[in-house]
Design a protein around this motif. Structure first.
Motif: not given
Lengths: 317, 245
Positions: A86-88, A90-91, A99-100, A102-103, A111, A147
């Motif tokens: 799974p990937l976003y 549009d990033m 983002f990950f 940070g998550i 980061r 990721q």
């Protein structure tokens, strides 16, 4: 202390059975392969170990943390690549990894460095600013693995990391995973046999939610090949070939197999253990005046291996 | 902390996917036209109370924004993540469900807030020629904001139930319109039933605000709706642990 300890893990989905009484343990730094056909419970086991959902019964500990009592610590020590990658889309690659980071609780200042590190490790530096949706399948797979590697988790769980890739990409991903061995504990699942023998220290074989065997790839191959089988192909009438070969001393059974070309017939021979029948088989074909096209050990498909192992287990029981 | 990470990612994806621009543009076109129409009406029929009446009419019209545009903003919140499978990454990362929900909810609320803030142009324009009383205007904005906050919570919940964004938006519109119309059957419902329906329908409380009244009851009502729907969202995310998937 082993990195992963699983005891009597069971998961049922309503009336359907997910996995049944799975137990194993994995040492630190080991690369463990989950081998099994689709629907054998590999993904279910991985989802339980990553705390995506809890088991119906049994327990598991990752780096000493219980998946039910301390799921947060488990999640912190595990990097996970789900099967669907799974990937976003549009990033950009860098934004996605940032983002990950940070998550996963990496402080804001660290980061970018964390993302840069995994990008370098996975060969993504040149694609940092590209949209994920524009990347090829192979690179998207690498983004998924990057990721999972963010924040240097002690355990990496990769669900079918090489599925859908071309052979060169598979080799690259395989090298990447191998390079992690020793420092990280890795679980990877696959339904491709050679992949396991090339990458993994040990293999868990699963079938219909059950654990069939845990062993090193070399031992498994030995166990499976305890009953020798030969593949033979010759320019001969199919019935005639089978009828002639069954009369050879040491041949236990003859199964017709699909041949490489239309004009030839092929068979799989099951032979007595310890009997050296290759010469006799070749002589038999030549005496009939047929042209021998191929003769050698028969490769086993994964399905056959599973059936072998099930037979073996039930025979023992 | 992780909540802020999710919030900023959601905001970025609202604006990078153009959804926010389209929804805000649609809103401003319809809102601008209605403001213009009512303004002309009040100026034509001289003697009407411009100070309260104009805002009352305009904001009553602006209710279309939360009821029909918010579902377009909220539909993707969870449905998209479920469809793409990225929800699995969030669920297996060291993040609490509550952080995920609040991050997404607040991002949507901010977009909605921005949408409303852009309409501040109208009172600013009026203020050039007439005096504008801040009190009733504040009540109107607060009402619209609270109504929106409740609608966003509802949309967030519905989005967590499905992986189909279209379904999420249609169901949200249906739920919101039902909640809005709940007390419209005064003719047939018994008096006691109507009293209860008045209390739980979206419209009755909103009408208070646009009359210029900030009623604690109404504030509490909208805030409880927010809590209620966010609580349901949390339950809905927790169903994965029931093994239903």
């Amino acid at each position: 202390m082993p990195a992963i300890e699983v005891e009597h893990l069971t998961k049922t989905y309503g009336s359907a059975r997910g996995i049944q009484d799975i137990s194993f343990s994995i040492e630190r730094g080991e690369i463990m392969g989950f081998l099994g056909p689709n629907g054998s419970g590999k993904t279910t086991t991985m989802r339980i170990l990553t705390c995506f959902f809890p088991p119906t019964g049994g327990s598991a500990r990752i780096c000493g943390h219980d998946i039910l009592e301390d799921p947060f610590s488990v999640r912190r020590s595990v990097g996970y690549l789900p099967e669907s990658v799974p990937l976003y889309r549009d990033m950009t690659v860098a934004d996605y990894l940032g983002f990950f980071a940070g998550i996963k609780g990496i402080p804001r200042r660290a980061r970018a460095a964390a993302a840069a590190e995994v990008m370098e490790r996975c060969g993504l530096e040149r694609h940092a600013r590209r949209m994920i949706g524009m990347l090829s399948k192979g690179f998207r797979q690498r983004v998924g693995i990057a990721q999972a590697m963010l924040g240097s988790p002690e355990v990496l769980i990769l669900d079918e990391p090489t599925v859908g890739l071309d052979p060169r990409q598979i080799a690259e991903i395989r090298d990447l995973i191998k390079s992690l061995g020793g420092s990280r504990t890795v679980i990877l699942s696959t339904h491709i046999l050679p992949e396991v023998s090339m990458t993994c220290d040990r293999v868990i074989i699963m079938y219909e939610g059950r654990l069939l065997a845990v062993d090193t790839p070399a031992n498994l191959v030995q166990r499976i090949q305890a009953l020798p089988r030969l593949y033979i192909e010759a320019d001969a009438p199919a019935d005639g070939l089978a009828a002639a070969l069954i009369r050879v001393d040491g041949v236990r059974a003859v199964d017709p197999a699909p041949g490489q070309s239309g004009s030839s017939a092929a068979c799989i021979l099951e032979t007595e253990p310890g009997a050296a029948v290759t010469n006799d088989v070749a002589r038999c074909v030549c005496e009939q005046g047929w042209t021998l096209r191929s003769l050698g050990p028969a490769s086993m498909t994964l399905e056959e291996i599973f059936i072998r192992l099930i037979d073996e287990q039930e025979g023992r029981a | 902390m992780t909540m802020l990470t999710i919030l900023s990612k959601e905001l970025r994806s609202y604006f990078s996917s153009l959804i926010a621009y389209v929804v805000i543009a649609m809103f401003l076109i319809v809102a601008g036209y209605s403001f213009y129409t009512y303004l002309v009406m009040f100026l034509t029929f001289v003697g009407a109370d411009l100070k309260v009446g104009l805002w009352q009419y305009t904001f009553h019209y602006l209710r279309f924004a939360p009821l029909t545009l918010i579902p377009l903003l909220t539909m993707r919140l969870f449905a998209e993540e479920k469809k793409m499978g990225t929800i699995e990454l969030l669920f297996t990362a060291p993040v609490r469900d509550l952080d995920i929900i609040l991050g997404k909810y607040c991002a949507c609320l901010l977009v909605y807030g921005l949408m409303l803030a852009l309409t501040l142009l109208y009172p600013a324009l009026i203020a050039l020629y007439f005096s504008v009383e801040p009190g009733p205007l504040l009540a109107c904005y607060l009402g619209l904001l609270l109504l929106g906050a409740a609608c966003i919570a509802c949309g967030t919940f519905v989005s967590s139930l499905t992986e189909n964004q279209i379904v999420a938006s249609i169901v949200t519109v249906a739920v919101l319109l039902t909640l809005w119309n709940l007390d419209w059957n005064e003719g047939v419902a018994g008096r006691q039933a109507v009293a209860v329906l008045h209390q739980i329908s979206l419209s009755e409380h909103f009408l208070n605000f646009i009359k210029g009244v900030i009623d604690t009851d109404s504030v509490v009502y909208y805030l409880s709706l927010v809590f209620f729907f966010l609580f349901l969202t949390r339950c809905s995310l927790a169903t994965r642990t029931w093994g239903l998937k």
